[in-house]
Write an enzyme that holds these catalytic residues in place. Structure first.
Site: not given
Length: 840
Positions: A384, A575-576, A581, A683, A687
């Site tokens: 991952h 998100k985290r 990111k 993911t 969504k």
């Protein structure tokens, strides 16, 4: 510890009694409104010990939950009977995280009980929606990894695959996030404070687990060299089972088994009688620490040690349980690959490979080579992450101290593997050093990802780009040696949770125009495409979105008092919190917009509400600084009358599954802006798209496939590609040159570093700016200008609501391939070789 033998006395009479009871009307199984009302009343009285005068909202939640659980139980038992009857090959999904969220509504939907229970409670003057709010999130995960595992459990049950999940029953899962003066503060997340209605303790299946100690080498029968692991500390693993309901009448109810650590001796009575009360319970406290907290801070030696204990503890319990179940019906462990598939969800459970070798060789006397072939046939490994620092390594000293026998096994596996690689025309010597399970250096380290690759028959990435980078970059030497071992399984999300539960208005609309088939066959959503050209349907689609935005706006107002304009663009990045990111890129763009509005009163872009959310790891200082920056920018922007009504910034506190269920349906724009080549999949992007949000993103992770699916014209693309990132790094990235030549970049960084958003502490955000201008591996400033230009395209597109809605509908219509049902079918067919069995 072997399971206690089941008494056969009276078993035939019991079976006959149970058979007769199944033919009688039963409030424990009947789904009609009157039966549910009676079941609720009985549980309120007999399970909670309350009546209508003394019951609290929590009592009523538990009464309703127990009524629903009753209806799970029969199918749960039928499912297990079906797997035994079929002698089915079973899948065991090992994951250190299962981010389940709330279970009540999901179970109601999958069992087809939501409408009837809502009506039953309404007759009693109780609002189901209020009741659902009483359930805490089961936050047994940190982010996408754990939520993916939860989606996979839902799909495995819906597809009626014989599957079990294994994880840890953390007493305190992912922390509750509070904000104090804009800073993240972690509070314990006590999801078990009032108990859990959905778990069933199984004390009869407690598993002993050894830690520390030493090994003894001796000669066994026939003079064979044998090893036993002795001394050390023993703890017990206590299993708690959670039923996982699939959707529809023929679906399975599978099991998630979570392990809790307990002391092998709860109380030292000698110490207690001697008056040393603290020492009497010392072992209990130390042992139970193993499953206290999800991801202890591993910046300390003690934190690292506890994390290794966690990983081995849950793996040892699970391997014991898997073999016990297999040996109930098969007395030959050589048949294990025919009946067992174990999937390692990322690198965390990879110690399972060494543990299964230990059990097969040391406890069951299998020859080494035969045991190794069984291991490789049984295990599959899902990677991952592409970030080298996220691939787990343990110092040899720590690993050997906690797991002395496993270190011996890893060294022996490594010796045999490297010997097989050496020789003329085989593997180059420089590649052998990279492939070794032991990384030389100071200190020496055990490479858990390499162990997972060597010990599995299948290694898969979670997006096409990610898998290609595994083959060509991260694991290129292994891929050259075993090209057939590597495969792709692009992630997916369950439409039951992320549309049917999270977005009921959209779900009703989809069912009205498509029928109910889309719930289990998301490919049916393609039939929406012609409706994108229908003005009436576009209007209806916008109405649904606006309702969802209003619902989220009310949550924001109630939590912090900020009023959001529901007609503004809801621009969302949740998100985290992590540098790769690039929440930093998004908040710097907000600063650029704010400065532009302040400097040019004629600049009137469409109003936007910028919504951020996510948790930073407790020891991750830069991520915490980013949260503070977002909140500081929000504090200035939201209180500036010059821009009021045109721009708003909000950090959504304590991002979790139940909050995400309100965010994804309300978003207009989905921010998926990680540096190309860093995100494995993502993911959240799926969504958002499934719920009709448009994406602004880079060609990273599953964004590549998402853009291909929804159409390039329905996706806002910007930024360097993977090849562009690699070329820039080879040339030498020079962010200070960007600052010197780009006036916007310079103004934004000066505002942040100079204290415009932290006037009482002017240098507060200087470390963030210094990082961006230094050796920033995530190239924020390299993509900044293109990101601004892309966001201008977003503003122009929003100005044409009919065209925007057409694009949004097509995003929903073309997102069906990102259902976790599709992903799990691929795993089942191509890796596990297991088949579905309908439950009667």
């Amino acid at each position: 510890m072997a399971a206690p033998r089941k008494s056969t006395t009276g078993s035939r009479a019991e079976a006959q009694a149970l058979e007769r009871s199944r033919d009688l009307p039963n409030t424990r199984t009947a789904p009609d409104v009157e039966s549910l009302k009676r079941a609720f009343a009985e549980h309120l009285q007999y399970s909670q010990g309350k009546d209508e005068h003394s019951a609290t909202s929590l009592d009523r939640y538990f009464a309703a939950a127990y009524a629903v659980r009753d209806r799970l139980m029969r199918r749960w038992l039928q499912t297990q009977q079906a797997w035994y009857r079929e002698d089915a090959k079973r899948v065991y999904y090992l994951s250190l995280e299962f981010l389940m969220g709330r279970l009540m509504e999901n179970n109601l939907i999958n069992l087809g009980l939501r409408d009837n229970l809502k009506a039953a409670l309404a007759d009693l003057g109780i609002d189901l929606a209020d009741l659902l709010e009483q359930e805490p999130d089961a936050g047994l995960g940190n982010g996408g990894l754990g939520r993916l595992a939860a989606c996979f459990l839902d799909s495995m049950a819906t597809l009626s695959l014989p599957a079990h999940g294994y994880g840890i029953r953390y007493e305190f899962g992912i922390f509750d996030q509070e904000l104090r003066s804009g800073y993240q503060v972690e509070r314990p997340e006590g999801w078990l404070r009032f108990g859990c209605a959905w778990e069933v303790p199984r004390p009869e299946y407690v598993v002993p687990v050894r830690l520390y100690g030493r090994t003894e080498h001796y000669r066994g029968e026939g003079g064979a060299l044998r090893v036993r692991w002795v001394d050390g500390r023993r703890v017990h693993g206590m299993p708690y089972d959670v039923p996982i309901a699939g959707y529809g009448p023929g679906a399975a109810v599978n099991t998630l088994r979570l392990w809790r650590s307990r002391a092998s001796q709860e109380l030292d009575l000698a110490d207690f009688n001697a008056g040393d009360y603290l020492r009497a319970v010392e072992e209990k406290d130390v042992s139970e620490n193993i499953t206290k907290v999800l991801y202890p801070n591993d910046l300390t030696v003690m934190g690292k040690e506890l994390r290794l204990q966690q990983q081995y503890f849950f793996v040892a319990c699970s391997i014991h349980d898997i073999l016990l179940r297999h040996l109930k019906t098969h007395d030959d462990l050589r048949r294990l690959p025919d009946r067992v598939a174990i999937q390692l969800n990322d690198t965390h459970p990879s110690i399972a490979i060494a543990e299964l070798m230990r059990v097969l060789v040391d406890l069951h006397d299998l020859p080494w080579d035969e045991a190794w072939e069984i291991c490789r046939a049984v295990f599959g490994y899902t990677n991952h992450t592409l970030l080298p620092e996220a691939l787990e390594r343990w110092s040899v000293d720590l690993f050997g101290r906690v797991l002395p026998r496993h270190l011996e096994i890893v060294y022996e596996l490594n010796r045999r593997f490297l010997d097989a690689c050496r020789g003329p025309g085989k593997v180059p010597e420089e590649a052998i050093a990279r492939m070794s399970l032991i990384e030389e250096g100071s200190p020496k380290q055990v490479r858990m990802a390499n162990l997972a690759v060597v010990g599995s028959h299948s290694v898969n990435g979670v997006a096409a780009l990610h898998t290609e980078l595994l083959r060509t970059e991260l694991f290129r030497d292994f891929a050259a040696l075993w090209p057939g071992k590597f495969n792709n399984k692009t992630n997916g999300v369950t439409p039951r949770r992320w549309v049917l539960a999270a977005n009921p208005e959209l779900a009703r609309t989809l069912t009205e125009v498509l029928g109910p088939g889309w719930v289990t066959d998301a490919g049916e959503l393609r039939r929406l495409e012609p409706l994108a050209e229908d003005a009436g349907f576009r209007r209806l689609f916008r109405q649904v979105k606006r309702q969802n935005k209003a619902r989220l706006a009310e949550i924001v107002r109630a939590d912090g008092g900020l009023e959001l304009d529901v007609d503004s663009i809801f621009d969302v990045q949740v998100k985290r919190i992590h540098e790769y990111k690039r929440q930093t890129l998004a908040i710097l763009r907000v600063v650029a917009e704010y400065l532009r509005m302040k400097g040019d009163p004629t600049y009137r872009p469409p109003p936007r509400s910028y919504l951020f959310g996510g948790k930073a790891a407790p020891g991750y200082a830069m991520a915490k600084a980013i949260i503070k920056l977002v909140n500081s920018v929000a504090d200035v922007v939201n209180h500036d009358p010059d821009v009021r009504g045109r721009i708003a910034v909000c950090f959504l506190r304590n991002f979790r599954v139940s909050l995400a269920e309100r965010i994804y349906p309300a978003a207009d724009l989905s921010e998926q802006i990680s540096t190309a080549g860093t995100e494995a999949s993502g993911t959240g992007n799926m969504k958002f798209a499934l719920n009709g949000a448009l994406t602004v993103g880079t060609l990273d992770g599953a964004n590549v496939e998402l853009r291909e699916a929804v159409g390039a014209e329905n996706f806002f693309l910007f930024g360097l590609t993977v090849e562009g990132v690699q070329a820039l790094r080879r040339r030498g990235y020079a962010p200070r040159e960007i600052e010197r030549t780009d006036a916007t970049v310079r103004a934004v960084l000066e505002a942040v570093a100079g204290g415009r958003f932290s006037p009482e502490e002017p240098g507060l955000f200087r470390p963030i700016v210094d990082s961006l201008l230094g050796n920033d591996p995530y190239l924020v400033l390299a993509d900044f200008a293109d990101y601004l230009a892309c966001q201008d395209r977003v503003s122009r597109a929003w100005a044409e609501p009919e065209a925007w809605t057409r694009m949004a509908i097509l995003n929903t219509a073309r997102s069906g391939r990102f259902s976790s049902d599709r992903t799990i079918r691929e795993y089942a067919d191509e890796i596990w070789q297991v088949r579905s069995t309908a439950i009667d």
